[in-house]
Design a protein around this motif. Sequence first.
Motif, PDB file in Angstrom:
ATOM      1  N   HIS A  71       0.762  -1.353   0.003  1.00  0.00           N
ATOM      2  CA  HIS A  71       0.111  -0.030   0.034  1.00  0.00           C
ATOM      3  C   HIS A  71       0.750   1.302   0.060  1.00  0.00           C
ATOM      4  N   THR A 110      -6.051   0.691  -2.148  1.00  0.00           N
ATOM      5  CA  THR A 110      -6.266   1.127  -0.704  1.00  0.00           C
ATOM      6  C   THR A 110      -4.782   1.870  -0.212  1.00  0.00           C
ATOM      7  N   HIS A 133     -10.336   3.035  -1.097  1.00  0.00           N
ATOM      8  CA  HIS A 133     -10.194   2.931   0.562  1.00  0.00           C
ATOM      9  C   HIS A 133      -9.113   3.614   1.000  1.00  0.00           C
ATOM     10  N   GLN A 225      -5.851  -5.608   1.772  1.00  0.00           N
ATOM     11  CA  GLN A 225      -6.532  -5.424   0.684  1.00  0.00           C
ATOM     12  C   GLN A 225      -7.725  -6.689   0.655  1.00  0.00           C
ATOM     13  N   VAL A 228     -10.713  -5.192   2.380  1.00  0.00           N
ATOM     14  CA  VAL A 228     -11.631  -4.306   1.486  1.00  0.00           C
ATOM     15  C   VAL A 228     -12.277  -5.140   0.418  1.00  0.00           C
TER      16      VAL A 228
END
Length: 240
Positions: A71, A110, A133, A225, A228
């Motif tokens: 991320h 994300t 996100h 992830q 999500v």
Amino acid sequence: TVYLCPIYTNMYHRPKIVFSFDDQDVSQYANGYEVLSSHGLLGSQCIQTGFSGGLTVAQMQEMHAAGWSFHNHSINHTNLTTVSVNEATDIMRTAQGWLDANGLRYGRSTVVFPNGATNDAVDAAMAGLGYTHGAIVRPQLDKLWDGFEQPRRINRHNTDQSFSLATLKARVDDAIKFGGAQVFYSHAIVDGATGSNTERATFAGLVEYVSRLHHAGVLDVVTLQELVDGLTNPRRRRAA
């Protein structure tokens, strides 16, 4: 007379636990990745692309190949709410470009906000970069349910030395009790941890506790992830 209000239950998702790591400290390989791997568990890396002296690209790619998500955590940990929207956008676009160029694309939707800081303008800018996100840090909002009303306000809880193993286990127990999720994050994982770092024995104890519950079918350990991606059956609000 006893009245029971409507209760909505999610029959698909079990409680979820996420282990995430910020700023790619070198200790996260042996004391994070290898410990989780020994239990058959995955985690997530939140990368500050301008940081040097931590994990190597080869180590990151090894984690990625094993199924870890990666991320965008900016270039140099700039608080995005303290700079212009254009500058914030450039910082995060450049950092994501580095991740993409090194094949670390899983986790692309994300973002993890530096200092856990965002606002409406930053959220809009991140949406423009394709982030659906975002992760923040708000100690007073430590529980997550299986549907996010604010998708760019996914809270995480620190594992640093100020929190005992008993406290961290209680966070896991709460996720089980309330049918929600707990996202943990760590920096350096070392013996004799100070400040915002995590005591190695504490982290190992937390992983062992979560692993036992995971393999007993009580909860799932997922990447950030995956958490999500798995939000397909969110809870519904009860009508007033």
